[in-house]
Design a protein around this motif. Structure first.
Motif, short mmCIF file in Angstrom:
data_model
loop_
_atom_site.label_atom_id
_atom_site.label_comp_id
_atom_site.label_asym_id
_atom_site.label_seq_id
_atom_site.Cartn_x
_atom_site.Cartn_y
_atom_site.Cartn_z
N PRO A 1 0.84 -1.20 0.00
CA PRO A 1 0.00 0.00 0.00
C PRO A 1 0.87 1.25 0.00
CG PRO A 1 -0.69 -1.56 1.69
CD PRO A 1 0.63 -2.03 1.19
N GLY A 2 0.32 2.36 -0.45
CA GLY A 2 1.06 3.61 -0.42
C GLY A 2 1.12 4.18 0.98
N SER A 3 2.02 5.11 1.20
CA SER A 3 2.12 5.76 2.49
C SER A 3 0.89 6.63 2.74
CB SER A 3 3.37 6.64 2.55
OG SER A 3 3.38 7.42 3.73
N ALA A 4 0.33 6.50 3.95
CA ALA A 4 -0.84 7.31 4.31
C ALA A 4 -0.49 8.79 4.37
CB ALA A 4 -1.38 6.85 5.67
N ALA A 5 0.78 9.12 4.52
CA ALA A 5 1.19 10.51 4.66
C ALA A 5 0.80 11.35 3.45
CB ALA A 5 2.70 10.60 4.89
N TRP A 6 0.82 10.74 2.26
CA TRP A 6 0.54 11.55 1.07
C TRP A 6 -0.91 12.02 1.02
CZ3 TRP A 6 5.09 12.25 1.25
CH2 TRP A 6 6.07 11.29 1.11
N ASN A 7 -1.80 11.31 1.68
CA ASN A 7 -3.19 11.76 1.74
C ASN A 7 -3.43 12.73 2.89
OD1 ASN A 7 -4.07 10.31 -0.49
ND2 ASN A 7 -4.47 8.48 0.72
N VAL A 8 -2.65 12.58 3.97
CA VAL A 8 -2.83 13.45 5.13
C VAL A 8 -2.23 14.82 4.89
CG1 VAL A 8 -2.30 13.75 7.59
CG2 VAL A 8 -2.86 11.48 6.70
N ARG A 9 -1.04 14.83 4.34
CA ARG A 9 -0.31 16.09 4.19
C ARG A 9 -0.84 16.93 3.04
NH1 ARG A 9 5.83 14.05 4.21
NH2 ARG A 9 6.01 16.00 3.04
N ALA A 10 -0.64 18.24 3.17
CA ALA A 10 -1.12 19.17 2.14
C ALA A 10 0.03 19.93 1.48
CB ALA A 10 -2.09 20.17 2.77
N ASP A 11 1.28 19.57 1.78
CA ASP A 11 2.41 20.30 1.22
C ASP A 11 2.70 19.88 -0.21
OD1 ASP A 11 3.58 17.82 1.50
OD2 ASP A 11 4.92 18.40 3.13
#
Length: 463
Positions: free
Chosen positions: A103-113
């Motif tokens: 699975p992909g990292s959840a960070a890319w959906n959480v972060r807005a940068d």
């Protein structure tokens, strides 16, 4: 890779009740120290799959944290944020754990940068279609700035990240279809057969024909489409997600059939190079959803898969969500997104019944209907003169409102609220579903600070 899909590799999961203190922080973007990462590798902790990768200097191979092979000595291990970074340093993908299928990292959906927005767009195939200049233009940065930021944080620039994704797409096509190798090379996005061959050898240490031979006769014909396994981490709320999709399904473009527990969700997709039909099953024997894709143009494979991953919220971190919301991680909390963001925006505004009428009157008919699936949802330009949807459709058609994977979510919500007929709640729903924002509270019940950044999940659990 932004998200994992294909023939899922083996991995040993640990107890879901373990304390979360060693979890990577998708909420803050904090980086785990290497000792914590090594402990995750030593315990073969599948919760970390996709959050980082490790490579072994003595073997020249990189793996997912849950790889079932013998744990290497600490002195021989190097950690990477992405598979592309490991490949850039000359490491080959492990044949046993298939690290490119996590699975992909959840960070890319959480972060807005900018890095997170770039990763979402690379996963959607923007670099393949528009190149690095197109990616940079969408982000509002120069190509040099995007290259520098991605390389500094992820160890690989946009070209390397897209190349790793192309290689994975090629492996899927080699192992699930009988297409000629030359066709696969261009369908996966490679500029030449030579580039394709060189990349496959470097990443997988086999020739394309060698990769195909590993499928052991599993390759199928074109009639059956492309069979995939869409990986996720942790538990998954299958019944709740399929219940939601069944309740929202719009005739002619969507359908859910079969008994509860063994349902199949099918829908049409308007993809960059042509139409597609996808089917996803509720039942599967492992930590993945079984899917089958029928595409008018194979170049759309990566985009179609990423849209399914967003729709089913397959890159979520259910452990972090469960800890913050105080629920059992075995519930597998999910916040489904949307396969077609602009379509969802119109549907959220006009409702299910009117959306069905719009499909019948303005939708694009499929050249060959497939069961109850007969149309694609209308493009925004076709709805400009609709009484209720017209202002929103016009804003979408002109780009005044952007809902692509790399859109600035806060800016998109402001633009939505400026559209006549779109109230605050509808704008929040569109932000939550169409843009996949995990931290939206469309109703007051989920608007609690202690639930940030997972208020979208709280909203689903409170339904």
């Amino acid at each position: 890779m932004v998200g994992g899909w294909a023939l899922q590799g083996a991995g040993t999961a640990v107890s879901e009740n373990r304390q979360q203190r060693d979890r990577p922080s998708a909420e803050t973007g904090a980086v785990m120290d290497e000792d914590t990462r090594y402990r995750a590798v030593s315990s073969r902790d599948a919760r970390f799959d996709g959050e980082f990768f490790f490579a072994v200097g003595t073997t020249g191979i990189y793996c997912r944290p849950s790889c079932p092979a013998v744990t290497p000595k600490r002195c021989n291990v190097t950690f990477f944020a992405t598979a592309a970074a490991a490949q850039r340093h000359g490491y080959r993908a492990c044949r046993r754990c298939r690290p490119d299928a996590v699975p992909g990292s959840a960070a890319w959906n959480v972060r807005a940068d900018v890095v997170a927005r770039a990763m979402r767009m690379i996963g959607d195939g923007v670099v393949d279609r528009e190149g690095v200049p197109g990616l940079a233009r969408r982000l509002g940065y120069s190509a040099r700035q995007v290259q520098r930021q991605l390389t500094a944080e992820l160890g690989a620039g946009p070209v390397a990240l897209a190349r790793a994704q192309r290689a994975h797409t090629a492996r899927v096509l080699l192992q699930t279809t009988r297409l000629p190798v030359t066709e696969i090379a261009f369908a996966a996005g490679f500029a030449s057969v030579r580039q394709f061959n060189d990349t496959i050898r470097r990443i997988y240490a086999r020739t394309p024909s060698g990769l195909r031979a590993e499928a052991g006769g599993r390759t199928g014909g074109g009639v059956g489409g492309i069979a995939l396994r869409l990986a996720y981490r942790g538990a998954y709320a299958r019944r709740e997600v399929f219940d939601l999709l069944a309740g929202e399904a719009v005739a002619r473009i969507e359908e859910v059939a079969g008994p509860t527990g063994a349902r199949t969700y099918r829908r049409t997709l308007r993809l960059p190079h042509g139409p597609g039909i996808v089917a996803v099953g509720e039942r599967s024997p492992g930590p993945w959803l079984e899917a089958r894709l029928h595409l008018g143009d194979l170049r759309d494979l990566t985009t179609a898969v990423q849209r399914l991953r967003r729709l089913f919220d397959l890159d979520a971190d259910p452990y972090a969500v469960a800890e913050r919301l105080g629920v059992d991680p075995a519930l597998g909390p999910r916040s489904p997104g949307a396969a077609e963001p602009e379509e969802y925006a119109v549907r959220a505004l006009v409702g299910r019944a009117e959306a069905a009428r719009l499909v019948e009157e303005h939708g694009t008919a499929l050249a060959v209907p497939c069961g109850g699936l007969t149309h694609l949802f209308p493009e925004p330009g076709a709805l400009r003169h609709h009484a209720a949807a017209g202002p929103l459709a016009t804003a979408l058609a002109t780009g005044e409102v952007r809902l692509d994977p790399g859109a600035d979510r806060a800016a998109a919500e402001r633009a939505l609220r400026a559209v006549p007929g779109v109230d605050a709640r509808t704008a929040a729903l569109i932000r939550m579903r169409a843009l996949g924002d995990p931290d939206v509270a469309p109703d007051a019940g989920a608007d609690r600070d202690e639930w940030r950044p997972w208020r979208s999940y709280a909203a689903r659990l409170l339904v």
